[in-house]
Each structure stands twice: as structure tokens, then as C-alpha cells.
Scaffold this active site. Structure first.
Site, PDB file in Angstrom:
ATOM      1  CD  GLU A  47      -2.483   1.465   2.632  1.00  0.00           C
ATOM      2  OE1 GLU A  47      -2.872   2.604   2.950  1.00  0.00           O
ATOM      3  OE2 GLU A  47      -2.664   0.452   3.344  1.00  0.00           O
ATOM      4  NE  ARG A  51      -0.820   8.623   4.856  1.00  0.00           N
ATOM      5  CZ  ARG A  51      -0.805   7.961   6.006  1.00  0.00           C
ATOM      6  NH1 ARG A  51       0.116   8.248   6.911  1.00  0.00           N
ATOM      7  NH2 ARG A  51      -1.685   7.013   6.262  1.00  0.00           N
ATOM      8  CB  THR A  74      -3.970   8.350   2.110  1.00  0.00           C
ATOM      9  OG1 THR A  74      -3.008   7.616   2.860  1.00  0.00           O
ATOM     10  CG2 THR A  74      -4.443   9.526   2.959  1.00  0.00           C
ATOM     11  CE  LYS A 134      -6.546   1.941   6.919  1.00  0.00           C
ATOM     12  NZ  LYS A 134      -5.908   2.935   6.017  1.00  0.00           N
TER      13      LYS A 134
END
Length: 213
Positions: A47, A51, A74, A134
């Protein structure tokens, strides 16, 4: 792609290894050696969080590494979903879930691991067809005891807890009936990144697989 098919796809990915590395990568030049190290250590699902400015380029680079499955983390907006898909991501991860994010993932055929922190959020996602979720932020939301408490009333849902998960506490989560795998950043520490010590990262990945499988 329907939510049900998304859940099938994300479940298959979550079952490939006990840990999905959560990666914040500043330089695209680090992408391939990092992916190669983690995959060689036995962690094929990666993953890459959106960011950093280089994140999409990192995903594109990692997507070329054989044996890996690179996802974008994200995801906060529909544009994030579209950009991730175009960059080669084969799955997406979001800290929470909004209708716009879910719609975008379905429209772009990007299997999504949506975040839930409460029973209500988990139930809302289940109503939409998302049975693989999640649990985030895991430790801040009560850790393994909190996740265990959800198993009895919501046995249909399986989770990938992320947030504060480490090699030390990962077994607490993985021992639960409703946990498929965990998300963690400890397998790719900053110091190893900066030193380009890919062998250490490979060894950390291998240790995670050995101790947690």
C-alpha cells in the site's frame, strides 16, 4: 465492479500474506528496490499512501515489479481514485468511506478496502456490500479487544486493522476470527529507507511472514 466483487478481490489480496506494508515514499527512485525487497521477503501486497508528491509515480514504478500487487492508500477524493487507477494501482485503501469514494471506486473498477472505526460505520458498509473492511485507526480505537467485540454481532465482516500495529501486537489481531491480515509500516522503517538498506527491509518482511503466518 460491484461492492460484492470488490470484497472478493480484496479478500484474495488480504489472504496472500499476514501483513500489507503501509508505505510513505518520498522518492520514485526508491520504488522498485523497495518493492523488490518486500516481495522477496514474502509480502506481495503493498500500500503506497498518497501522502507525498511522488506517490503516483511510485505506484507506477512498483506496478512493474513482478509478483507484486500495488495499491494506493489514503484515497480521499474521487480524483484520488482515478489517479491511482491510471498510475497502475490494482486496489485502493481509504481511511474511511464516503459515498463519493465508493462510487468512484466502483466506476473505476478499483477494488477498495474502505475504512471503518465503529459498528455503525461497519454496518453501513456491509449494507452496501462491503464485507472486507479496514479497521482504522486500530490501536486508537481500542485495539484487538475492540475488534474482537465486533466479531460476535458482525461475523459477516472481516477486517485489516491498521494504525499502531506492530510486530509485537500483530499476533493479537491475527488471532481473531474477523482479521484477515494487518497493515503496518514497521517492515519498511525510515532509517532503512534513508540508507537504502534494502536487505534489512527484505529481512524484516521475511521475519513478519515467519512469525505471523
Amino acid at each position: 465492479m460491484t461492492p460484492e466483487k470488490m470484497s472478493d478481490a480484496t479478500e484474495a489480496l488480504c489472504r496472500k500474506a499476514p501483513v500489507i506494508p503501509v508505505l510513505i515514499v518520498e522518492k520514485a527512485s526508491d520504488a522498485k528496490p523497495l518493492a523488490e525487497a518486500l516481495i522477496a521477503g514474502g509480502l506481495p501486497c503493498l500500500e503506497v499512501t498518497l501522502r507525498t508528491e511522488a506517490a503516483l509515480e511510485v505506484i507506477a514504478e512498483m506496478a512493474q515489479v513482478a509478483g507484486g500487487h500495488v495499491g494506493a492508500g489514503t484515497l480521499l477524493t474521487p480524483q484520488d481514485v482515478e489517479n491511482a487507477k491510471k498510475s497502475g494501482a490494482t486496489f485502493g485503501v481509504s481511511p474511511g468511506a464516503t459515498d463519493r469514494i465508493l462510487d468512484a471506486a466502483e466506476a473505476n473498477d478499483l477494488p477498495l478496502l474502505p475504512g471503518a472505526a465503529t459498528a455503525t460505520e461497519a454496518m453501513q458498509l456491509l449494507e452496501k456490500g462491503y464485507r472486507i473492511q479496514k479497521f482504522f485507526p486500530a490501536e486508537a480505537n481500542g485495539g484487538a479487544p475492540a475488534l474482537k467485540a465486533l466479531a460476535s454481532p458482525l461475523p459477516q465482516i472481516s477486517f485489516c486493522p491498521t494504525g499502531g500495529v506492530s510486530l509485537a501486537n500483530a499476533p493479537d489481531y491475527l488471532g481473531l476470527s474477523n482479521t484477515l491480515c494487518v497493515g503496518g509500516s514497521w517492515v519498511a522503517p525510515t532509517k532503512a529507507f534513508e540508507a537504502k538498506d534494502w536487505k534489512t527491509i527484505e529481512n524484516l518482511a521475511r521475519e513478519a511472514v515467519t512469525r505471523l503466518s
